[in-house]
Motif scaffolding. Structure first.
Motif, PDB file in Angstrom:
ATOM      1  N   ASP A  30      41.794  42.600  37.547  1.00 44.16           N
ATOM      2  CA  ASP A  30      41.325  41.291  38.021  1.00 44.16           C
ATOM      3  C   ASP A  30      41.305  41.252  39.546  1.00 44.16           C
ATOM      4  O   ASP A  30      40.382  40.691  40.140  1.00 44.16           O
ATOM      5  N   GLU A  31      42.320  41.869  40.174  1.00 46.31           N
ATOM      6  CA  GLU A  31      42.361  41.908  41.644  1.00 46.31           C
ATOM      7  C   GLU A  31      41.181  42.726  42.200  1.00 46.31           C
ATOM      8  O   GLU A  31      40.599  42.365  43.221  1.00 46.31           O
TER       9      GLU A  31
ATOM     10  N   TRP B 299      43.538  47.565  42.611  1.00 45.67           N
ATOM     11  CA  TRP B 299      42.179  47.239  42.200  1.00 45.67           C
ATOM     12  C   TRP B 299      41.746  47.960  40.929  1.00 45.67           C
ATOM     13  O   TRP B 299      40.802  47.535  40.272  1.00 45.67           O
TER      14      TRP B 299
ATOM     15  N   GLU C 110      38.044  40.678  41.876  1.00 51.93           N
ATOM     16  CA  GLU C 110      38.024  39.640  42.909  1.00 51.93           C
ATOM     17  C   GLU C 110      37.648  40.236  44.267  1.00 51.93           C
ATOM     18  O   GLU C 110      36.887  39.630  45.033  1.00 51.93           O
TER      19      GLU C 110
END
Length: 170
Positions: A113-114, A94, A117
């Motif tokens: 990006d994770e 993350w 999200e």
């Protein structure tokens, strides 16, 4: 502390019965609120509330990156505790660390990006938990008063330019 007098305790101004009651209610409510939010985030997102706060800070920063020192100041934790938390967030994919281009000794924390999200997916449940635990229980007037009171307390505890030895400066 009824048996203690101001003279016998070096001039200490003890809390009145009403102040003691308010203080205890505050401690009880904040402990319950933090536990409620922590349990919700652990259950729904697999992370403690403090980690969620780090992701939020990074999501709001330019290019989703902040110097580690600034991040520690913003979330009010020591740099060593931040380093531990960021290491855990890195293992989850993350957050990543990058060397700071302007200071060879510094590092930036970057929301991946994770991580973004994960934050996007967990935010609605967290907002519901905050609203249910706090704002749905207060009138609009109480919300305004509470905000004003918290601002007065925060301003008094975080004085600008005093060089106070605050934990996040260690």
């Amino acid at each position: 502390m009824g048996y203690m007098t101001t003279a016998s305790t070096g001039g200490t101004r003890w809390l009145s019965d009403e102040e003691q009651s308010v203080w205890r209610a505050y401690l009880h409510a904040t402990t319950l609120l933090e536990d409620h939010l922590d349990r919700q985030l652990q259950r729904d997102a697999g992370m403690p509330h403090i980690y969620y706060g780090l992701l939020v800070q990074l999501s709001q920063a330019p290019h989703r990156r902040m110097r580690m020192t600034e991040l520690a100041k913003d979330v009010k934790i020591t740099r060593s505790r931040l380093s531990h938390a960021v290491a855990r967030l890195e293992r989850n994919g993350w957050v990543r660390r990058e060397d700071c281009p302007s200071d060879k000794r510094g590092q930036n924390a970057v929301l991946t990006d994770e991580g973004y999200e994960m934050l996007r997916r967990s935010a609605p449940g967290h907002v519901r938990a905050v609203r249910q635990a706090m704002f749905d229980r207060l009138t609009p007037e109480q919300v305004r008063s509470f905000g004003e009171i918290m601002q007065v307390i925060a301003t008094g505890l975080e004085p600008e330019g005093t060089g106070a030895d605050l934990p996040w400066l260690r």
